[in-house]
Design a protein around this motif. Structure first.
Motif, PDB file in Angstrom:
ATOM      1  N   ARG A 147       0.831  -1.211   0.000  1.00 21.62           N
ATOM      2  CA  ARG A 147       0.000   0.000   0.000  1.00 21.62           C
ATOM      3  C   ARG A 147       0.863   1.256   0.000  1.00 21.62           C
ATOM      4  O   ARG A 147       0.581   2.214  -0.718  1.00 21.62           O
ATOM      5  CB  ARG A 147      -0.918   0.006   1.229  1.00 21.62           C
ATOM      6  N   LYS A 148       1.917   1.223   0.824  1.00 18.29           N
ATOM      7  CA  LYS A 148       2.822   2.380   0.880  1.00 18.29           C
ATOM      8  C   LYS A 148       3.502   2.590  -0.478  1.00 18.29           C
ATOM      9  O   LYS A 148       3.681   3.735  -0.924  1.00 18.29           O
ATOM     10  CB  LYS A 148       3.877   2.190   1.964  1.00 18.29           C
ATOM     11  N   ALA A 149       3.852   1.508  -1.135  1.00 23.60           N
ATOM     12  CA  ALA A 149       4.497   1.621  -2.449  1.00 23.60           C
ATOM     13  C   ALA A 149       3.557   2.272  -3.454  1.00 23.60           C
ATOM     14  O   ALA A 149       3.985   3.076  -4.292  1.00 23.60           O
ATOM     15  CB  ALA A 149       4.914   0.235  -2.939  1.00 23.60           C
ATOM     16  N   MET A 150       2.266   1.957  -3.360  1.00 21.24           N
ATOM     17  CA  MET A 150       1.276   2.572  -4.254  1.00 21.24           C
ATOM     18  C   MET A 150       1.155   4.067  -3.990  1.00 21.24           C
ATOM     19  O   MET A 150       1.123   4.875  -4.922  1.00 21.24           O
ATOM     20  CB  MET A 150      -0.083   1.888  -4.069  1.00 21.24           C
ATOM     21  N   ILE A 151       1.073   4.415  -2.717  1.00 26.67           N
ATOM     22  CA  ILE A 151       0.961   5.827  -2.337  1.00 26.67           C
ATOM     23  C   ILE A 151       2.199   6.597  -2.788  1.00 26.67           C
ATOM     24  O   ILE A 151       2.105   7.695  -3.361  1.00 26.67           O
ATOM     25  CB  ILE A 151       0.783   5.966  -0.810  1.00 26.67           C
ATOM     26  N   ASP A 152       3.380   6.021  -2.552  1.00 24.08           N
ATOM     27  CA  ASP A 152       4.630   6.676  -2.943  1.00 24.08           C
ATOM     28  C   ASP A 152       4.693   6.857  -4.460  1.00 24.08           C
ATOM     29  O   ASP A 152       5.149   7.901  -4.960  1.00 24.08           O
ATOM     30  CB  ASP A 152       5.830   5.855  -2.468  1.00 24.08           C
ATOM     31  N   ALA A 153       4.251   5.842  -5.194  1.00 23.33           N
ATOM     32  CA  ALA A 153       4.271   5.912  -6.655  1.00 23.33           C
ATOM     33  C   ALA A 153       3.345   7.016  -7.156  1.00 23.33           C
ATOM     34  O   ALA A 153       3.680   7.749  -8.091  1.00 23.33           O
ATOM     35  CB  ALA A 153       3.864   4.567  -7.250  1.00 23.33           C
ATOM     36  N   MET A 154       2.194   7.155  -6.519  1.00 20.65           N
ATOM     37  CA  MET A 154       1.258   8.202  -6.924  1.00 20.65           C
ATOM     38  C   MET A 154       1.814   9.577  -6.591  1.00 20.65           C
ATOM     39  O   MET A 154       1.674  10.522  -7.377  1.00 20.65           O
ATOM     40  CB  MET A 154      -0.101   7.995  -6.256  1.00 20.65           C
ATOM     41  N   HIS A 155       2.472   9.708  -5.442  1.00 20.09           N
ATOM     42  CA  HIS A 155       3.123  10.980  -5.099  1.00 20.09           C
ATOM     43  C   HIS A 155       4.130  11.365  -6.166  1.00 20.09           C
ATOM     44  O   HIS A 155       4.200  12.541  -6.578  1.00 20.09           O
ATOM     45  CB  HIS A 155       3.829  10.860  -3.739  1.00 20.09           C
ATOM     46  N   ARG A 156       4.921  10.390  -6.633  1.00 19.46           N
ATOM     47  CA  ARG A 156       5.922  10.676  -7.661  1.00 19.46           C
ATOM     48  C   ARG A 156       5.266  11.129  -8.961  1.00 19.46           C
ATOM     49  O   ARG A 156       5.779  12.029  -9.641  1.00 19.46           O
ATOM     50  CB  ARG A 156       6.790   9.442  -7.910  1.00 19.46           C
ATOM     51  N   GLU A 157       4.154  10.514  -9.304  1.00 25.94           N
ATOM     52  CA  GLU A 157       3.451  10.906 -10.527  1.00 25.94           C
ATOM     53  C   GLU A 157       2.943  12.344 -10.422  1.00 25.94           C
ATOM     54  O   GLU A 157       3.024  13.120 -11.379  1.00 25.94           O
ATOM     55  CB  GLU A 157       2.273   9.958 -10.784  1.00 25.94           C
ATOM     56  N   LEU A 158       2.404  12.695  -9.256  1.00 26.69           N
ATOM     57  CA  LEU A 158       1.871  14.039  -9.069  1.00 26.69           C
ATOM     58  C   LEU A 158       2.989  15.092  -9.054  1.00 26.69           C
ATOM     59  O   LEU A 158       2.762  16.241  -9.431  1.00 26.69           O
ATOM     60  CB  LEU A 158       1.076  14.112  -7.758  1.00 26.69           C
ATOM     61  N   GLU A 159       4.176  14.686  -8.626  1.00 19.68           N
ATOM     62  CA  GLU A 159       5.290  15.625  -8.549  1.00 19.68           C
ATOM     63  C   GLU A 159       6.100  15.697  -9.842  1.00 19.68           C
ATOM     64  O   GLU A 159       6.981  16.545  -9.984  1.00 19.68           O
ATOM     65  CB  GLU A 159       6.204  15.226  -7.393  1.00 19.68           C
ATOM     66  N   THR A 160       5.788  14.799 -10.789  1.00 15.95           N
ATOM     67  CA  THR A 160       6.527  14.786 -12.063  1.00 15.95           C
ATOM     68  C   THR A 160       5.571  14.905 -13.248  1.00 15.95           C
ATOM     69  O   THR A 160       5.373  15.990 -13.789  1.00 15.95           O
ATOM     70  CB  THR A 160       7.374  13.503 -12.181  1.00 15.95           C
ATOM     71  N   THR A 161       4.961  13.805 -13.618  1.00 16.35           N
ATOM     72  CA  THR A 161       4.094  13.766 -14.800  1.00 16.35           C
ATOM     73  C   THR A 161       2.957  14.771 -14.731  1.00 16.35           C
ATOM     74  O   THR A 161       2.627  15.435 -15.715  1.00 16.35           O
ATOM     75  CB  THR A 161       3.514  12.353 -14.990  1.00 16.35           C
ATOM     76  N   PHE A 162       2.337  14.889 -13.539  1.00 16.88           N
ATOM     77  CA  PHE A 162       1.155  15.744 -13.381  1.00 16.88           C
ATOM     78  C   PHE A 162       1.455  17.009 -12.582  1.00 16.88           C
ATOM     79  O   PHE A 162       0.537  17.618 -12.051  1.00 16.88           O
ATOM     80  CB  PHE A 162       0.029  14.961 -12.699  1.00 16.88           C
TER      81      PHE A 162
END
Length: 227
Positions: A147-162
């Protein structure tokens, strides 16, 4: 769980044609299912039908359907909607977590050795959509780390791609679950705590998808289109 046949699509297309309606068909990723091909075969006989490969599944597809309905309410034609969806689908991101690989093994999507090893080691694969298909993003031991890996991955997407859309407050989150109401509520709560101020909608995963991934599957998606 069976594939939708061209004949089933054609029956609906025929009704729409007789009613003078235009049709936009949004299907799950062509790399995961033959549904897209079935729709295309049926659509070949109808000038009023446009088929869009969502290149996603579950929450990702749902986001595009909701967006298409808003475009329809704005007076867009079917062709215009389909064209906008081709651009919009590139701005949808989905991450998923499987509690077990047993059901993928039963469906012939992975071999028995892989499933057995994952179960013995308590490995929970975190999957990420890329080029229309699910790829293993990270292998974690236990649900908590996954679950933490999913949250961390989404944070990275929001801070880069989006990042541009995120900074402007134009990114929207959606959760998905094939688990119990209690686990689903806990997952939504974890997402909200991890992304303060962002609203989170949630869908139960369809039975057609859940039968392949099994119980306790979780997902998180983001989009630049309002939900």
């Amino acid at each position: 769980t069976s594939l939708i046949s061209p004949g089933t699509f054609a029956d609906e297309f025929e009704k729409a044609e007789k009613a003078g309606e235009q049709v936009v068909v949004i299907v799950l990723s062509a790399k995961l299912s033959g549904t897209y091909q079935s729709a295309m075969v049926a659509a070949a006989d109808y000038d009023n039908v446009t088929v869009v490969d969502s290149e996603s599944v579950a929450v990702g597809e749902r986001i595009l359907v909701d967006y298409a309905l808003r475009l329809k309410d704005q007076g867009k034609t079917a062709a215009e909607i389909a064209e906008e969806l081709e651009t919009a689908k590139k701005k949808v991101h989905v991450i998923a977590l499987l509690d077990t690989l047993e059901y993928l093994k039963k469906g012939g999507r992975i071999n028995t050795t892989t499933a057995l090893a994952a179960n013995l080691l308590n490995i929970k694969p975190v999957m990420k959509f890329g080029t229309g298909k699910l790829d293993v993003f990270q292998k974690c031991r236990g649900m908590k780390k996954s679950r933490k890996a999913m949250i961390d991955a989404m944070h990275r997407e929001l801070e880069t791609t989006f990042k541009k859309e995120y900074d402007a407050g134009k990114v929207y989150l959606m959760a998905a679950s094939s688990s119990t109401a209690e686990i689903t509520a806990d997952w939504i709560s974890q997402i909200r705590e991890s992304f303060p101020g962002m609203d989170v909608m949630c869908d139960d995963l369809s039975l057609g998808l859940s039968c392949h991934i099994g119980p306790d599957g979780l997902g998180i998606g983001c989009s630049c289109m309002p939900l």
